[in-house]
Design an enzyme around this catalytic site. Sequence first.
Site, PDB file in Angstrom:
ATOM      1  N   GLU A 295      -0.916-105.913  24.765  1.00 44.74           N
ATOM      2  CA  GLU A 295      -0.895-105.605  23.333  1.00 44.74           C
ATOM      3  C   GLU A 295      -1.103-104.097  23.150  1.00 44.74           C
ATOM      4  O   GLU A 295      -1.695-103.433  24.010  1.00 44.74           O
ATOM      5  CB  GLU A 295      -2.004-106.429  22.650  1.00 44.74           C
ATOM      6  CG  GLU A 295      -2.184-106.245  21.183  1.00 44.74           C
ATOM      7  CD  GLU A 295      -0.954-106.568  20.331  1.00 44.74           C
ATOM      8  OE1 GLU A 295       0.045-105.845  20.469  1.00 44.74           O
ATOM      9  OE2 GLU A 295      -1.024-107.504  19.517  1.00 44.74           O
ATOM     10  N   ASP A 296      -0.621-103.578  22.033  1.00 39.92           N
ATOM     11  CA  ASP A 296      -0.822-102.141  21.784  1.00 39.92           C
ATOM     12  C   ASP A 296      -2.187-101.861  21.147  1.00 39.92           C
ATOM     13  O   ASP A 296      -2.877-100.923  21.544  1.00 39.92           O
ATOM     14  CB  ASP A 296       0.309-101.540  20.929  1.00 39.92           C
ATOM     15  CG  ASP A 296       0.506-102.268  19.609  1.00 39.92           C
ATOM     16  OD1 ASP A 296      -0.056-103.368  19.437  1.00 39.92           O
ATOM     17  OD2 ASP A 296       1.219-101.735  18.742  1.00 39.92           O
TER      18      ASP A 296
ATOM     19  N   ASP B  33      -7.248-104.699  16.212  1.00 40.89           N
ATOM     20  CA  ASP B  33      -7.911-104.119  15.044  1.00 40.89           C
ATOM     21  C   ASP B  33      -8.927-105.147  14.535  1.00 40.89           C
ATOM     22  O   ASP B  33     -10.043-105.222  15.063  1.00 40.89           O
ATOM     23  CB  ASP B  33      -6.781-103.815  14.040  1.00 40.89           C
ATOM     24  CG  ASP B  33      -7.216-103.006  12.853  1.00 40.89           C
ATOM     25  OD1 ASP B  33      -8.401-103.067  12.505  1.00 40.89           O
ATOM     26  OD2 ASP B  33      -6.387-102.314  12.241  1.00 40.89           O
TER      27      ASP B  33
ATOM     28  N   PHE C 299      -5.766 -94.880  10.944  1.00 40.58           N
ATOM     29  CA  PHE C 299      -4.454 -95.504  11.104  1.00 40.58           C
ATOM     30  C   PHE C 299      -3.625 -94.651  12.056  1.00 40.58           C
ATOM     31  O   PHE C 299      -3.329 -93.493  11.767  1.00 40.58           O
ATOM     32  CB  PHE C 299      -3.740 -95.650   9.755  1.00 40.58           C
ATOM     33  CG  PHE C 299      -2.452 -96.392   9.887  1.00 40.58           C
ATOM     34  CD1 PHE C 299      -2.440 -97.770  10.036  1.00 40.58           C
ATOM     35  CD2 PHE C 299      -1.237 -95.716   9.906  1.00 40.58           C
ATOM     36  CE1 PHE C 299      -1.253 -98.468  10.196  1.00 40.58           C
ATOM     37  CE2 PHE C 299      -0.040 -96.403  10.067  1.00 40.58           C
ATOM     38  CZ  PHE C 299      -0.048 -97.775  10.214  1.00 40.58           C
TER      39      PHE C 299
ATOM     40  N   ARG D  94       7.450 -94.843  16.180  1.00 36.58           N
ATOM     41  CA  ARG D  94       7.133 -95.519  17.446  1.00 36.58           C
ATOM     42  C   ARG D  94       7.457 -94.639  18.645  1.00 36.58           C
ATOM     43  O   ARG D  94       6.935 -94.841  19.738  1.00 36.58           O
ATOM     44  CB  ARG D  94       7.922 -96.835  17.565  1.00 36.58           C
ATOM     45  CG  ARG D  94       7.552 -97.902  16.554  1.00 36.58           C
ATOM     46  CD  ARG D  94       8.168 -99.241  16.945  1.00 36.58           C
ATOM     47  NE  ARG D  94       8.202-100.199  15.843  1.00 36.58           N
ATOM     48  CZ  ARG D  94       7.218-101.045  15.546  1.00 36.58           C
ATOM     49  NH1 ARG D  94       6.105-101.025  16.239  1.00 36.58           N
ATOM     50  NH2 ARG D  94       7.342-101.895  14.542  1.00 36.58           N
TER      51      ARG D  94
HETATM   52  C1  PRP Z   1      -0.230-104.737  15.037  1.00 35.79           C
HETATM   53  C2  PRP Z   1      -0.626-104.777  16.500  1.00 35.79           C
HETATM   54  C3  PRP Z   1      -1.316-106.095  16.628  1.00 35.79           C
HETATM   55  C4  PRP Z   1      -1.953-106.296  15.276  1.00 35.79           C
HETATM   56  C5  PRP Z   1      -3.400-105.948  15.364  1.00 35.79           C
HETATM   57  O1  PRP Z   1       0.988-105.363  14.903  1.00 35.79           O
HETATM   58  O2  PRP Z   1       0.493-104.680  17.340  1.00 35.79           O
HETATM   59  O3  PRP Z   1      -0.418-107.130  16.939  1.00 35.79           O
HETATM   60  O4  PRP Z   1      -1.271-105.439  14.372  1.00 35.79           O
HETATM   61  O5  PRP Z   1      -4.060-106.166  14.163  1.00 35.79           O
HETATM   62  P1  PRP Z   1      -5.264-107.178  13.969  1.00 35.79           P
HETATM   63  O6  PRP Z   1      -6.183-107.070  15.157  1.00 35.79           O
HETATM   64  O7  PRP Z   1      -5.932-106.695  12.689  1.00 35.79           O
HETATM   65  O8  PRP Z   1      -4.687-108.556  13.805  1.00 35.79           O
HETATM   66  P2  PRP Z   1       1.963-105.201  13.655  1.00 35.79           P
HETATM   67  O9  PRP Z   1       1.837-106.408  12.788  1.00 35.79           O
HETATM   68  O10 PRP Z   1       1.745-103.841  13.061  1.00 35.79           O
HETATM   69  O11 PRP Z   1       3.396-105.343  14.250  1.00 35.79           O
HETATM   70  P3  PRP Z   1       4.238-104.450  15.286  1.00 35.79           P
HETATM   71  O12 PRP Z   1       3.534-104.576  16.619  1.00 35.79           O
HETATM   72  O13 PRP Z   1       5.571-105.121  15.265  1.00 35.79           O
HETATM   73  O14 PRP Z   1       4.276-103.035  14.785  1.00 35.79           O
END
Ligand code: PRP
Length: 184
Positions: A101-102, A105, A154, A167
Amino acid sequence: MCFLDDVAKVLIPEDVLRARVRDLAGQINQTYTQEDFPLLVCILKGAFVFLADLIRHLNFRHEVDFMVISSYGSGTVSSGVVRILLDLERSIEGRHVLIVEDIIDTGRTMSYIIRNLQTRHPASLRVCTLLSKPSRREIEIPLDFVGFEIPDEFVVGYGLDFAEAYRNLPFIGVLKPEVIGMAP
Ligand code: PRP
């Protein structure tokens, strides 16, 4: 006017990212054997850049697959709504699985993914995240590999977006408040 002008500051420079990704791969190399033949599950879209760099430092046989998960919409705060837009190709029953995962949060997305994948009976399930924002956590998640703990800002770049842009930045950065519509 270049889109780099939208960046207020660089939080994690490219060379620091590169070194840390190599460290993480070193830890992961200590964890799995050839026989494990783990499946790396990349959570799209954000984790694709991290995965691409990470796997080039792995020294064991593995497979990659992808899930598209949506949680944020186009804003900067979690909507709390988590949806699987694309699922894994095959069964993970009896497989060693590493989720890549990236960013974690609030933890809502990862909590959902873990619960979902556990029902499929993998042999093991671990989590590797490039970034973690501990101060934002609403659901505690057991994390096996963490690149950086970051403050509650952010961030974009290295796969992470704002409204699907940025990205491709080679570093992790913070946008100017006026760019994300949060001007004082
Ligand atoms: C981001 C990130 C995680 C999630 C984390 O995805 O990649 O999957 O939010 O947030 P949380 O811990 O509060 O649930 P995003 O929905 O931005 O989609 P993306 O990866 O397609 O940009």
